[in-house]
Design a protein around this motif. Sequence first.
Motif, PDB file in Angstrom:
ATOM      1  N   GLN A 102       0.582  -3.202  -7.372  1.00 35.54           N
ATOM      2  CA  GLN A 102       0.168  -2.215  -6.366  1.00 35.54           C
ATOM      3  C   GLN A 102      -0.653  -1.107  -7.020  1.00 35.54           C
ATOM      4  O   GLN A 102      -1.623  -0.615  -6.453  1.00 35.54           O
ATOM      5  N   GLN A 103      -0.256  -0.753  -8.238  1.00 32.06           N
ATOM      6  CA  GLN A 103      -0.966   0.321  -8.952  1.00 32.06           C
ATOM      7  C   GLN A 103      -2.424  -0.072  -9.232  1.00 32.06           C
ATOM      8  O   GLN A 103      -3.339   0.723  -9.054  1.00 32.06           O
ATOM      9  N   GLN A 106      -4.386   0.034  -6.054  1.00 36.70           N
ATOM     10  CA  GLN A 106      -4.735   1.419  -5.731  1.00 36.70           C
ATOM     11  C   GLN A 106      -5.908   1.910  -6.577  1.00 36.70           C
ATOM     12  O   GLN A 106      -6.816   2.574  -6.081  1.00 36.70           O
ATOM     13  N   GLU A 107      -5.871   1.557  -7.849  1.00 39.07           N
ATOM     14  CA  GLU A 107      -6.962   1.958  -8.752  1.00 39.07           C
ATOM     15  C   GLU A 107      -8.296   1.387  -8.263  1.00 39.07           C
ATOM     16  O   GLU A 107      -9.300   2.100  -8.178  1.00 39.07           O
ATOM     17  N   ALA A 109      -9.014   0.365  -5.190  1.00 41.76           N
ATOM     18  CA  ALA A 109      -9.353   0.923  -3.877  1.00 41.76           C
ATOM     19  C   ALA A 109      -9.959   2.315  -4.026  1.00 41.76           C
ATOM     20  O   ALA A 109     -10.844   2.703  -3.272  1.00 41.76           O
ATOM     21  N   GLN A 110      -9.486   3.077  -5.012  1.00 40.68           N
ATOM     22  CA  GLN A 110      -9.973   4.449  -5.184  1.00 40.68           C
ATOM     23  C   GLN A 110     -11.277   4.517  -5.974  1.00 40.68           C
ATOM     24  O   GLN A 110     -12.098   5.381  -5.737  1.00 40.68           O
ATOM     25  N   LEU A 162      -5.679  -0.798   1.524  1.00 46.71           N
ATOM     26  CA  LEU A 162      -5.546   0.547   0.971  1.00 46.71           C
ATOM     27  C   LEU A 162      -6.792   1.404   1.189  1.00 46.71           C
ATOM     28  O   LEU A 162      -6.779   2.603   0.901  1.00 46.71           O
ATOM     29  N   THR A 173       1.012   2.981   4.411  1.00 45.95           N
ATOM     30  CA  THR A 173       0.791   2.383   3.082  1.00 45.95           C
ATOM     31  C   THR A 173       1.404   3.237   1.981  1.00 45.95           C
ATOM     32  O   THR A 173       1.650   2.760   0.899  1.00 45.95           O
ATOM     33  N   ALA A 174       1.655   4.521   2.269  1.00 41.09           N
ATOM     34  CA  ALA A 174       2.276   5.384   1.260  1.00 41.09           C
ATOM     35  C   ALA A 174       3.776   5.138   1.161  1.00 41.09           C
ATOM     36  O   ALA A 174       4.369   5.274   0.101  1.00 41.09           O
ATOM     37  N   ALA A 179       4.975   1.428  -3.544  1.00 38.42           N
ATOM     38  CA  ALA A 179       4.324   2.739  -3.611  1.00 38.42           C
ATOM     39  C   ALA A 179       5.337   3.768  -4.094  1.00 38.42           C
ATOM     40  O   ALA A 179       5.019   4.678  -4.843  1.00 38.42           O
TER      41      ALA A 179
END
Length: 232
Positions: A102-103, A106-107, A109-110, A162, A173-174, A179
């Motif tokens: 997931q991390q 997120q990386e 997606a950001q 995300l 999603t949070a 998460a």
Amino acid sequence: MLRCDIITIFPDFFREVFEYGIIRRARAAGLVQLESHDLRRWSTDKHHSVDDRPFGGGEGMVLKPEPIFAAVKELTGAATRRDFAPSTRVVLLSPQGRVFSQQLAQEFAQQASHLVLICGRYEGIDERVADALVTDEISIGDYVLSGGEPAAVVVVDALIRLLPGAVGNESSTANESFAAGLLDCPQYTRPPEFLGLKVPEVLLHGNHAEIARWRREAALKKTERYRPDLLK
Ligand code: ADE
């Protein structure tokens, strides 16, 4: 807008998988542009070959470097990793990679605006692709798939949901599994009793503090049972 290009020898594999639910809506809303590309388009010999026998001998075939380098060059405008824009990630799906999480989703997606996913096949892929082209070699888990295509679907799905605006309620999603470092708590809906199986009493009344406490404890119990590694 995130651009995702998938390089594969089975472009039709992806024809329908991105046409459902959140991914379909994210595409329709212009949050992401997804395309799969046939690696053979970049083969230069008359048989359109993309693989060859391994140096040093051994079973099976190895994906050749030239068509993959040519594909990435056309899709990114850069010949090797050195020249990619910082927001370009070129991902090789293989069982040898760093395990997806997931991390990492997120990386991506950001930070990423352009993702190129290379699906491995056969017995392997010439290591110079990983050495000079790929920014991230990723495995989706400790098992061997027959190719990187299902893994590419997993990575793209986890990432797209995300993107800001992809899921209706951002807090959903949070709050979800991972998460917060825990598995999700169990959920129930009507009827309150079914085949003699009852919904936990506390959820049927509107005591929000008690419900929050119950959910936290239930999430902890599930995590202890199935994923004690997450609690360490
Ligand atoms: N290709 C084959 N197995 C794989 C895995 N576990 N993850 C990503 N790509 C793969």
